[in-house]
Design an enzyme around this catalytic site. Structure first.
Site, PDB file in Angstrom:
ATOM      1  N   ALA A 347       0.833  -1.193   0.000  1.00 31.27           N
ATOM      2  CA  ALA A 347       0.000   0.000   0.000  1.00 31.27           C
ATOM      3  C   ALA A 347       0.870   1.247   0.000  1.00 31.27           C
ATOM      4  CB  ALA A 347      -0.914  -0.003   1.224  1.00 31.27           C
ATOM      5  N   ALA A 348       0.447   2.285  -0.723  1.00 33.16           N
ATOM      6  CA  ALA A 348       1.233   3.513  -0.818  1.00 33.16           C
ATOM      7  C   ALA A 348       1.428   4.165   0.541  1.00 33.16           C
ATOM      8  CB  ALA A 348       0.541   4.489  -1.771  1.00 33.16           C
ATOM      9  N   CYS A 349       0.462   3.987   1.450  1.00 33.36           N
ATOM     10  CA  CYS A 349       0.583   4.606   2.769  1.00 33.36           C
ATOM     11  C   CYS A 349       1.648   3.927   3.624  1.00 33.36           C
ATOM     12  CB  CYS A 349      -0.762   4.574   3.494  1.00 33.36           C
ATOM     13  SG  CYS A 349      -1.561   2.974   3.518  1.00 33.36           S
ATOM     14  N   HIS A 350       2.211   2.811   3.125  1.00 34.96           N
ATOM     15  CA  HIS A 350       3.291   2.120   3.838  1.00 34.96           C
ATOM     16  C   HIS A 350       4.638   2.331   3.158  1.00 34.96           C
ATOM     17  CE1 HIS A 350       0.075  -0.934   5.361  1.00 34.96           C
ATOM     18  NE2 HIS A 350       0.088   0.171   6.059  1.00 34.96           N
TER      19      HIS A 350
END
Length: 419
Positions: A347-350
């Protein structure tokens, strides 16, 4: 990396705003800049743009316009639902303050998982994280039903996973929950985060049978805002409580002056999806299949596995999650050595999580080493066959470069031992 040479394989993170959407946004900024809540001619014109977008958004998912509430994005939409059931349950039964119970899966996006973990720590809710099946990478309907308690108020399961692309059995779950509700005094509501599915597969709330659905514009070539579908909202069939209150915009469900231009853009993006979804889906699936076939040939000597690809579950047509089995080919390191490919390891948020293995892949039963070596490659509408072939070469060159540096390092240490 030169911007014009980029091969973008990160469509699950975000997508550029479509040219048609940009034109609608520009038009709204120029001609609908009035306050939607104002009773003057400028306000009426702005409201006309918003209501047209509401119809377009509803039409995309086969809903009614009155069932759509515009939000700032997926996180707000998801948190609004969780907030609603934490609050409504406390209000039930003339002051009953018993703690509500919410069921979700162990592969949800952080915008569901993190708020639920916080609510559990704060004593606002009890939460059950149902494990997905390690073979199908999807939740089992029986496991979800088994987790229901007398104080269960909400079940929230994503429509499609953002890392593996595995589509969850939402329609079957909805039917099972409806059957449960018919024989129970306590109604359980059902929400699905459709952020990754919309724009890639056909999504119909009538087919799915959900009570709530999260819509995220920037995942399907729209602006970075979102919407929330609430079944029969106008007659109060499904509760909805605002996270914050203010001027009463969005029929008092979402305070704050409406972002007219972005809402108009979201409507345009939804209309594109409604009109072209079959074409989009076929294009992306063709390129995803080409990508996996060419990777299988090019990296045969290293051995690769496709995470989430199995005979028991359907996948999004654009998502390829691949692990290089042999060697220390950490996914992040591979991408750092690519000259053209832009993609993710999860995920981009990671994106700042370093070389840590994806929690979603581990929860899905992917071995630790494979999870560390995974690449998430997600194609989009504008991806070409030529770009796919070039991307495979770029990834192979990165693997070769890493392999060479590892061999040089090994030779250096070997020679050093003989000094």
């Amino acid at each position: 990396m030169n911007a014009k040479d980029i091969i973008y394989l990160d469509a699950n993170a975000t997508t550029p705003m479509a040219a048609e959407v940009q034109e609608v946004v520009k038009d709204a900024m120029a001609n609908a800049w009035g306050n939607v809540s104002s009773s003057n001619v400028l306000g009426h014109e702005a409201k006309r743009y918003v209501e047209r977008a509401r119809k377009q958004t509803a039409s995309m998912i086969q809903a009614k316009p009155g069932e759509i509430v515009f939000t700032s994005g997926g996180t707000e939409s998801n948190c609004t639902i969780l907030h609603t059931f934490a609050k409504v349950h406390r209000m039930k039964g003339g002051g009953d303050i018993s703690v509500p119970h919410i069921i979700t899966s162990n592969i949800e996006h952080d915008s569901v998982q993190k708020p639920l973990e916080q609510m559990h720590r704060d004593g606002q809710a009890h939460v059950t994280f149902v494990q997905v099946d390690k073979t199908s990478h999807a939740v089992r309907v029986a496991d979800v039903l088994e987790a229901i308690r007398p104080n269960t108020v909400l079940i929230t399961i994503m429509l499609a996973n953002n890392e593996t692309g595995v589509i969850q059995p939402i329609k079957d779950l909805s039917q099972a929950i409806q059957n449960y509700n018919q024989s129970s005094e306590n109604r359980v509501y059902f929400h699905s985060d459709a952020a990754q599915a919309i724009g890639k597969i056909r999504v119909s709330v009538e087919d799915l049978g959900v009570d709530y659905l999260t819509i995220v514009g920037h995942k399907f070539y729209g602006p970075r805002i979102g919407a929330l579908y609430v079944r029969n909202l106008e007659v109060g069939d499904c509760p909805l409580e605002p996270i914050f209150v203010g001027g009463g915009q969005e029929r008092h469900y979402r305070a704050g002056t409406e972002n007219t231009a972005m809402i108009a853009g979201l409507g345009a993006a939804c209309e594109l999806v409604a009109t072209n979804i079959q074409t989009y889906q076929l294009h992306m699936q063709t390129l995803r299949d080409q990508l996996e076939e060419e990777l299988s040939v090019a990296l045969k000597s290293h051995g690769i596995t496709f995470n989430g690809r199995n005979s028991l579950s359907e996948r999004l047509p654009n998502t390829c999650n691949v692990s290089i089995v042999s060697g220390a080919f950490n996914g992040r390191t591979v991408l750092e050595n690519c000259e053209m490919v832009v993609a993710s390891v999860g995920a981009a948020c990671h994106s700042k999580a370093g070389s840590k293995a994806s929690a979603v892949l581990l929860a899905s039963g992917i071995p630790y080493e494979s999870a560390c070596n995974a690449l998430r490659l997600s194609v989009g509408r504008e991806t070409t066959s030529q770009q796919i072939s070039a991307a495979v070469i770029d990834i192979c060159n990165a693997v070769h470069s890493i392999n060479q540096s590892l061999n040089v390092s090994a030779d250096f240490h070997t020679n050093d031992n003989h000094l």
